[in-house]
Write an enzyme that holds these catalytic residues in place. Structure first.
Site, PDB file in Angstrom:
ATOM      1  N   ASP A  26     -22.413 -21.980  35.779  1.00 20.06           N
ATOM      2  CA  ASP A  26     -22.519 -22.071  37.494  1.00 20.06           C
ATOM      3  C   ASP A  26     -23.815 -22.595  37.858  1.00 20.06           C
ATOM      4  O   ASP A  26     -24.536 -23.399  37.207  1.00 20.06           O
ATOM      5  CB  ASP A  26     -22.196 -20.580  37.739  1.00 20.06           C
ATOM      6  N   HIS A  55     -24.803 -17.629  43.695  1.00 20.74           N
ATOM      7  CA  HIS A  55     -23.312 -18.049  43.271  1.00 20.74           C
ATOM      8  C   HIS A  55     -22.946 -17.336  41.718  1.00 20.74           C
ATOM      9  O   HIS A  55     -22.178 -16.568  41.604  1.00 20.74           O
ATOM     10  CB  HIS A  55     -22.714 -19.157  43.669  1.00 20.74           C
ATOM     11  N   SER A  99     -13.715 -18.985  43.280  1.00 27.48           N
ATOM     12  CA  SER A  99     -14.789 -18.759  42.479  1.00 27.48           C
ATOM     13  C   SER A  99     -14.892 -17.162  41.990  1.00 27.48           C
ATOM     14  O   SER A  99     -15.335 -16.810  41.219  1.00 27.48           O
ATOM     15  CB  SER A  99     -16.008 -19.049  43.198  1.00 27.48           C
TER      16      SER A  99
END
EC number: 3.4.-.-
Length: 605
Positions: free
Chosen positions: A85, A119, A358
């Site tokens: 990621d 994230h 996600s």
């Protein structure tokens, strides 16, 4: 680099027999707090109609169904999950207890995968935030191990290989701490079809070989599972036009954003998503329905909670970068009650606005870690098999999508562009939005624990079989072009891939269906997909994947059908404030399209 594989020696899979349902745990037996102050708002773990700090509630019961699993103490112990990621803040106080050796900063080579976005840290928190430590919430697999890679800001071929399971000298080592689950909460939204050709693009072959090698041969033949987010482009997507970023959107009946209820960017477009080694996940909201953004397609395997945006409706409650000046939770007023430095989180170390496929992917990765920890002998195919068997039919009254259009003769006709829930010939329920259904952790873990196991037969990937069609595709007509292919191998389907060559100048008009010998109809590419262009005038060696035929026999006649659903009344539009609106696909195709040829291969046993 060609990596050779050999049959797994430890393959194990549950049998196809039905399993008795386990008793549901009552609310009173489930410890909502459990020492973690934010757990009560983590609706994906236990949905009792809470808000997740947003301004509305969810619907009770629409969660991962994980009570039994956690009460049994099955929480991912001994399973390592790789977070590929933006990076992972591995020293976060609610994560560091589960971090093991193996993380890598792909920018500077250190062992700290710096996350400048947040994230990846939020993704890691959904998978394996520590439980009962008095901090934040907890992960779906709160005893699982975590390693992280900041691949997204450092995208090279070598970094992809390392982050996806190979060591720095491109070997996979059979250590207990090597990942058995790879979470890929990222993706692409191609604006034109991708050519699938190993000769023209050897990277595709290398990538496919690595996926296969790690899936089948790592961990002494038990293998690993790659989990992939479906994408967030149901209604719009982002692209570039003449070097300028644009928002791409549909336009029909003089209305922007009108796509007749159909997905604007099909999940089956992206090469990572139509690679059968990836388990593709769509996103559910807190009511158990498709989120407003989730990409969908015949390649979706399961659905999992992803949430909306955390203000008007619940998103995910998970870890954020530490401090009120980093990540998504920063100082100041916000529509989510957790944000801005609240009493429950004064240092802004958590977020209530994480969402997207996600989020659906790490919720699935955590679920898989629990299933693996319940029965470490299960191989990667067994895990997929269990998920297909136990997925729960969600949004079960969804009617599908009917598309009404004016045909070439000026008549209004209706086409069932997205079917409702279907039961295939092998007894599996499937929906293009949800795959086999919502991940049900308790039923999956119960099956992993208590169902007798027997190895699946060795996996077979058949050679490509090609059918020349040269069939004209009539403009704006339900008649379409049809071609049949006689498949002689006696194979039980796990997945089917199709490769297409079609001449057509307005690909957004086309719907593409595959019908199995058993009569199951799968929509490989829905109509009104918002392409900006074509490859050599249409589809050129364009790959598509369907999981819809799981368990059916492949032997017999397969039928491909291509239907043109528009005579030029719908359009694709790009927008950027500096250049205004740009129209694409504005003119109807002057000539009828042609289905030139198509190829099919079966992944099964």
């Amino acid at each position: 680099m060609k990596i050779k594989t050999k049959p797994s020696l430890l393959a194990a899979s549950v049998i196809l027999a039905c399993t008795p349902a386990i008793a549901k745990i009552t609310d009173s037996t489930f410890p909502l707090q459990n020492g973690d102050p934010l757990v009560a708002e983590q609706w994906h773990l236990k949905n009792i109609g809470q808000t997740g700090f947003s301004q509305s509630t969810g619907t009770s019961g629409n969660d991962l169904d994980i009570d039994f699993t956690h009460l049994m103490g099955i929480k991912g112990r001994g399973i390592t999950v790789s977070v590929i990621d933006s990076g992972v803040e591995i020293d976060h106080p609610d994560l560091r207890a589960n971090v093991v050796a193996g993380s890598l900063n792909l920018g500077d080579g250190s062992d700290y995968p710096q996350d400048n976005n947040g994230h990846g840290t939020s993704v890691a928190g959904l998978i394996a935030a520590t439980e009962a430590n008095g901090l934040g919430g907890r992960g779906v697999a709160p005893h699982a191990n975590i390693v992280g890679f900041n691949y997204l800001p450092n995208q090279t071929v070598g970094n992809w290989l390392v982050s996806h399971g190979l060591s720095e000298d491109f070997r996979q080592l059979d250590r207990f701490t090597d990942p058995r689950v790879f979470n890929q909460s990222y993706g692409s939204t191609p604006a034109t079809p991708v050519v699938h050709n190993y000769v023209l693009n050897p990277w595709q072959e290398l990538q496919d070989d690595v996926y296969r090698y790690i899936t089948e041969e790592s961990h002494w033949g038990r293998g690993s599972v790659y989990v992939k987010s479906a994408g967030n482009s149901f209604g719009t997507y982002n692209a570039y036009y003449q070097g300028v970023p644009i928002l791409v959107l549909p336009y029909e009946n003089n209305q922007f954003f009108n796509n007749q209820g159909l997905p604007f960017h099909n999940a089956n477009i992206a090469p990572d998503n139509n690679n059968h080694w990836n388990l593709v996940v769509s996103a559910l909201d807190a009511h158990g329905k498709l989120t407003s953004y989730s990409s969908v397609g015949s390649n979706v395997f399961v659905a999992a909670p992803g949430g909306e945006f955390g203000e008007a409706a619940p998103a995910m409650v998970t870890i954020d970068l530490q401090g009120c000046e980093a990540g998504s939770n920063v100082a100041g007023e916000h529509g989510n009650a957790l944000h801005g430095g609240s009493e429950l989180d004064p240092n802004c170390d958590y977020t209530g606005t994480m969402n997207g496929t996600s989020s659906a992917a790490p919720n699935t990765s955590g679920a898989i870690a629990n299933i693996m920890s319940a029965n470490h002998a299960l191989d990667a195919r067994s895990i997929r098999h269990i998920l297909a068997q136990t997925a729960r039919k969600t949004d079960e009254n969804h009617p599908g999508v009917d598309l009404t259009f004016e045909n070439a003769d000026g008549e209004l006709v209706t086409y069932n562009a997205i079917p409702s829930w279907q039961r295939n010939a092998a007894g599996y329920n499937f929906h293009q939005y949800y795959g086999f259904g919502a991940v049900d952790v308790d039923d999956a873990v119960y099956k992993a624990l208590f169902t007798p196991v027997t190895p699946l037969p060795e996996q077979v990937i058949t050679p490509w079989q090609t059918q020349i069609a040269d069939a004209e595709i009539p403009d704006a007509s339900l008649t379409g072009a049809t071609s049949t292919l006689a498949f002689e191998q006696d194979v039980t389907v796990e997945a089917v891939q199709v490769k297409l060559n079609i001449d057509h100048t307005r690909l957004r008009d086309l719907a593409i269906e595959l019908i199995s010998p058993s009569g199951t109809r799968s929509v490989l590419m829905s109509a009104r997909t918002g392409w900006l262009g074509t490859t050599e005038g249409g589809y050129t060696d364009t790959l598509m994947l369907s999981n819809h035929f799981y368990g059916e026999t492949a032997q017999g006649e397969w039928q491909l059908k291509v239907i043109d659903t528009d005579k030029g009344n719908s359009f694709t539009v790009g927008y950027n404030a500096s250049i205004g609106l740009v129209g694409f696909n504005r003119n109807n195709n002057a000539d009828n399209g042609v289905l030139k040829d198509w190829s099919l291969r079966v992944i099964g046993h």
